[in-house]
Design an enzyme around this catalytic site. Structure first.
Site, mmCIF file in Angstrom:
data_model
loop_
_atom_site.group_PDB
_atom_site.id
_atom_site.type_symbol
_atom_site.label_atom_id
_atom_site.label_comp_id
_atom_site.label_asym_id
_atom_site.label_seq_id
_atom_site.Cartn_x
_atom_site.Cartn_y
_atom_site.Cartn_z
ATOM 1 N N HIS B 264 0.449 100.905 13.284
ATOM 2 C CA HIS B 264 1.535 101.883 13.377
ATOM 3 C C HIS B 264 1.723 102.358 14.825
ATOM 4 O O HIS B 264 2.816 102.286 15.385
ATOM 5 C CB HIS B 264 1.190 103.064 12.458
ATOM 6 C CG HIS B 264 2.266 104.093 12.335
ATOM 7 N ND1 HIS B 264 3.189 104.088 11.324
ATOM 8 C CD2 HIS B 264 2.574 105.156 13.108
ATOM 9 C CE1 HIS B 264 4.018 105.115 11.460
ATOM 10 N NE2 HIS B 264 3.655 105.786 12.554
ATOM 11 N N GLU B 265 0.630 102.810 15.417
ATOM 12 C CA GLU B 265 0.727 103.337 16.790
ATOM 13 C C GLU B 265 1.056 102.230 17.781
ATOM 14 O O GLU B 265 1.709 102.464 18.794
ATOM 15 C CB GLU B 265 -0.565 104.060 17.173
ATOM 16 C CG GLU B 265 -0.961 105.222 16.248
ATOM 17 C CD GLU B 265 0.119 106.284 16.087
ATOM 18 O OE1 GLU B 265 0.940 106.445 17.000
ATOM 19 O OE2 GLU B 265 0.150 106.952 15.019
ATOM 20 N N HIS B 268 4.754 102.083 17.965
ATOM 21 C CA HIS B 268 5.304 103.125 18.854
ATOM 22 C C HIS B 268 5.172 102.699 20.315
ATOM 23 O O HIS B 268 6.102 102.823 21.108
ATOM 24 C CB HIS B 268 4.541 104.446 18.644
ATOM 25 C CG HIS B 268 4.998 105.241 17.446
ATOM 26 N ND1 HIS B 268 6.301 105.614 17.245
ATOM 27 C CD2 HIS B 268 4.298 105.764 16.394
ATOM 28 C CE1 HIS B 268 6.403 106.327 16.116
ATOM 29 N NE2 HIS B 268 5.195 106.432 15.582
ATOM 30 N N GLU B 294 10.124 105.867 14.818
ATOM 31 C CA GLU B 294 9.337 105.684 13.597
ATOM 32 C C GLU B 294 9.637 104.324 12.965
ATOM 33 O O GLU B 294 8.777 103.734 12.307
ATOM 34 C CB GLU B 294 9.645 106.823 12.618
ATOM 35 C CG GLU B 294 8.697 106.929 11.452
ATOM 36 C CD GLU B 294 7.273 107.353 11.820
ATOM 37 O OE1 GLU B 294 7.036 107.778 12.982
ATOM 38 O OE2 GLU B 294 6.376 107.243 10.949
#
Lengths: 499, 499
Positions: B264-265, B268, B294
């Site tokens: 997820h990160e 980003h 997101e």
């Protein structure tokens, strides 16, 4: 409404917040930042530095200083004002053009030096270095002109940035005595070194060493709730109130150097952690000067950690942490750590020869800045002094001679003496502690160091910059900085093999 | 001489350097700083924030904006100016008093919440929360008054801070469709979940997990020369050009959650790393909005990492790194990661139920800010909606109901929708990628992700803020954000168990 002095306090506290930002961004740059971040980081730090300079040199600040000077101030605030003026004057006395030219010439010279040193290319280095010296001389003249009553030579104006309060005449006087006595002592050392030193070389896993170094820091009173240990290329210490960050470096083949470096940086952090909270953020609340800063690191390294009794105590921790070190006694480790060999390189020098490296540099940089020596003549005079002080020659080998240090490449003249004045201060302070605590070997032998920390906190750390360096030394030890205690320490350790 | 637009560029680039400083000081605070440093750090960051605000709201900047607006500017610069104005207007439209009151009330409420949540103390929370809502309403009215032509309701003015360009009417419309279809889909999931899921619980040493997570990041295209992975209490990502820092967290008893958080990160960070270099430091060079941010993290987490084919590939790495995981096939890991269970807690929710948690919050915060709902009525309406959307009740259990999130405590209303608009964007973008690369499962199955990164870089990352969010979505996928691709994805993964 705040009066002028109170306004100044507020102003300097705000400056300290910008300094905080720069401090930790620089720490991050050296310890955490990946290479890709360097451009954005350099720009951010330059921006903060510019904002800091702008605020420190704002006309309003000069006016407040003039007003505060006319106020009736108590001794504490008068002293605080004096230190503010010192910081302010150092910033306003240089033109923006000179600062910029110096920074550019310094970067260029330092950058070139990284290959020129390796390639023994003095001629190439000289091409850049001449401008660095010219600009440093200009800086020295400008700083001296701002305070002609304080600085008797241009060099003194640069020296004051690092050794604040200890002038070149005082340092020359102390060094002369040291230079007279050290070579003789050095001559006698080889006969007293023990035969058959234990070979501490081995394989020491880095994780285990890191745990061991943390243990050492805890033993030396470091509070991990108010600081960190990390790894960097060159050990250093930095931080702010409540957050003292030191770094060390490990090699897998040995463990002593890292412990010494860690003890050293723990001493720097200890000083910072003991600075007076009530003047936090003000110039008067800072460490006095580098000569005292280095004295704290050297006291922790050479007098606490490296003492025979502490090493005897700590050897147990070493053996627990490092399986390959199980065969070594405290005596083995102590003897190996206290071995003297004259060499060409300052940063590899032992406690006995180190001052001679520094004295050589002090004499050369002083003459260089005072225009009694030209850059082109450095290799020759360097070789002459190396032969006279250490019996070694650097003729044709500038790599290991005048090209070995980074300090001069960006114009940081006046820094070197603090290493040795620091060593003298450390020995003198520790001698005073020994007088007050005759059972010091037993205390260190059971790992007790709080009596040393408490003493230093009272006599040195809590003073901040509220007194001159030699006032601090006199109140703490009964006299100003001199070579006696240091020579006595060397005698005891390297001739009598006592502690 | 620079013209007004060029002066603005310089001004905003200098602001970006202060932002750089704050970014990394905050990273350090969450990842590195010992507890003792918090006071000095808070003061330093507040000082930088004040300097930033002062420069952003300087009258000179308003004048430059007025002048630049009259200049003949090409499309690129016109757009850049528009984004500068957006940033500037957001700063100047609030009074200093309101900003301060909001910050104080927010800190107080957030602070109290930390215990009130644990103690199920809604009444105590309400005592502080009322003021937070009052001030947020005041903020919303002030922001709306600054741009009445853009914001049809006060809530829209807050929403715009996070979902810039996606207004509440648009979001309501999309959510309505989702709310209609999700419960039905959710009803059908239990029958399709495989029997006898592998139990992935075990003992997974943290160091080995850290190495595994780094490997995952490398597989996903993260460049460790331009970033770091560290550990923090809550995973997050931050940084600046060339230095993208993400964090994750590990527990010794499982390995899937950490991998999902890391993926997820990494998404980003990927977005940030692909922003246009030529407008670095300018508002137009930033990420468009949180809904797109997101979408990148969720695309990396749910569509790349969590795809059946990538997990089949990566399972080999898992088995190599974690001895206790040797018995698990890719299918075991995939099935365990794609398990659906409706629950009370948003941050623990699976992909299927998560949007319902968000829609509930969106509807409540919208009515709250638009004064159609009072704080006192939140627990009741929360429970009603939980029953309607997820068939669960929070009556008498505010700890796991309206007290569970931190967002509202400091007045961050308008943030929640970005989670779900992000999920829809992610599914829609990935559907477009699948159309262009029909062999996507084979590519992911051999660990190839560059085709996805290249596509996203071209269609999303390199756009920065030079287009509106829905323009970006339309150019990239052929239509504006809608629920179709997301529902189709859920259908494929949770009903057909396809990928």
């Amino acid at each position: 409404m705040l009066n002028a002095y109170e306004e100044l306090e507020k102003h300097f506290q705000r400056l300290a917040r910008i300094e905080h930002a720069m401090t930790f961004l620089q720490w991050d740059q050296l310890v955490m930042m990946p290479p890709g971040g360097s451009e954005a980081r350099a720009r951010a730090i330059a921006e903060l530095a510019a904002m800091h300079h702008e605020r420190l040199t704002a006309p309003q600040l000069g006016e407040l200083i003039g007003e505060a000077d006319q106020q009736p101030l108590d001794t504490v605030r008068r002293r605080s004002l004096l230190e503010m003026v010192r910081v302010w004057r150092r910033a306003v006395c240089l033109s923006a053009d000179l600062v910029k030219a110096k920074s550019l010439a310094g970067s260029k010279c330092e950058n070139g030096w990284r290959t020129q040193r390796r390639e023994n290319d003095w001629r190439g280095f000289l091409g850049n270095f001449r401008e660095v010296v010219d600009l440093a001389r200009e800086e020295a003249r400008a700083r001296r002109a701002a305070e002609p009553e304080r600085f008797t030579t241009p060099y003194d104006a640069l020296l004051d940035l690092y050794c604040t309060g200890d002038d070149s005449d005082f340092i020359r006087h102390v060094f002369t005595e040291l230079k007279r006595q050290l070579p003789e002592l050095l001559d006698r050392v080889p006969d007293r070194q023990p035969e058959g030193l234990a070979d501490l070389a081995g394989t020491y896993p880095l994780e285990a060493q890191e745990r061991l170094n943390r243990k050492l820091m805890t033993c030396l009173g470091f509070d991990f709730n108010a600081g960190r240990l990390d790894v960097s290329l060159h050990p250093f210490s930095t931080g702010d109130r409540g957050d003292h960050r030191i770094t060390t470096r490990f090699r897998e083949t040995g463990f002593v150097d890292a412990l010494m470096a860690t003890a050293h940086e723990t001493g720097h952090a200890a000083y910072e952690s003991g600075l007076p909270a009530e003047t936090d953020g003000l110039p008067v609340g800072r460490a006095r000067n580098l000569c005292l800063h280095e004295s704290q690191s050297l006291l922790f390294e050479k007098h606490l950690f490296q003492s025979r009794s502490f090493i005897d105590f700590f050897a147990g921790q070493v053996r627990n942490a490092l399986p390959s070190a199980r065969k070594f006694s405290g005596g083995d480790i102590w003897s190996a750590s206290a071995h003297v060999t004259p060499g060409l390189i300052r940063i590899e020098a032992d406690e006995v020869t180190y001052p001679l490296h520094v004295i050589l540099r002090f004499e050369i940089e002083r003459d260089l800045i005072n225009a009694a020596l030209e850059p082109v003549d450095i290799p020759e005079i360097w070789d002459e002094k190396m032969q006279a002080y250490l019996g070694l020659s650097t003729r044709g080998n500038d790599t290991d001679g005048c090209l070995q240090d980074i300090h001069w490449t960006d114009g940081s003249f006046g820094y070197f003496p603090s290493y040795t004045i620091g060593a003298l201060n450390a020995a003198q302070l520790f001698a005073a502690i020994r007088r007050q605590y005759p059972d010091w070997p037993e205390r260190l032998g059971r790992g007790e160091v709080s009596f040393v920390r408490d003493w230093l906190e009272e006599k040195v750390w809590r003073k901040g910059a509220s007194m001159d360096s030699q006032e601090i030394m006199r109140e703490a030890t009964g006299e100003t900085t001199g070579p006696a205690a240091f020579l006595e320490h060397l005698h005891a350790r390297y001739l009598d093999r006592a502690y």
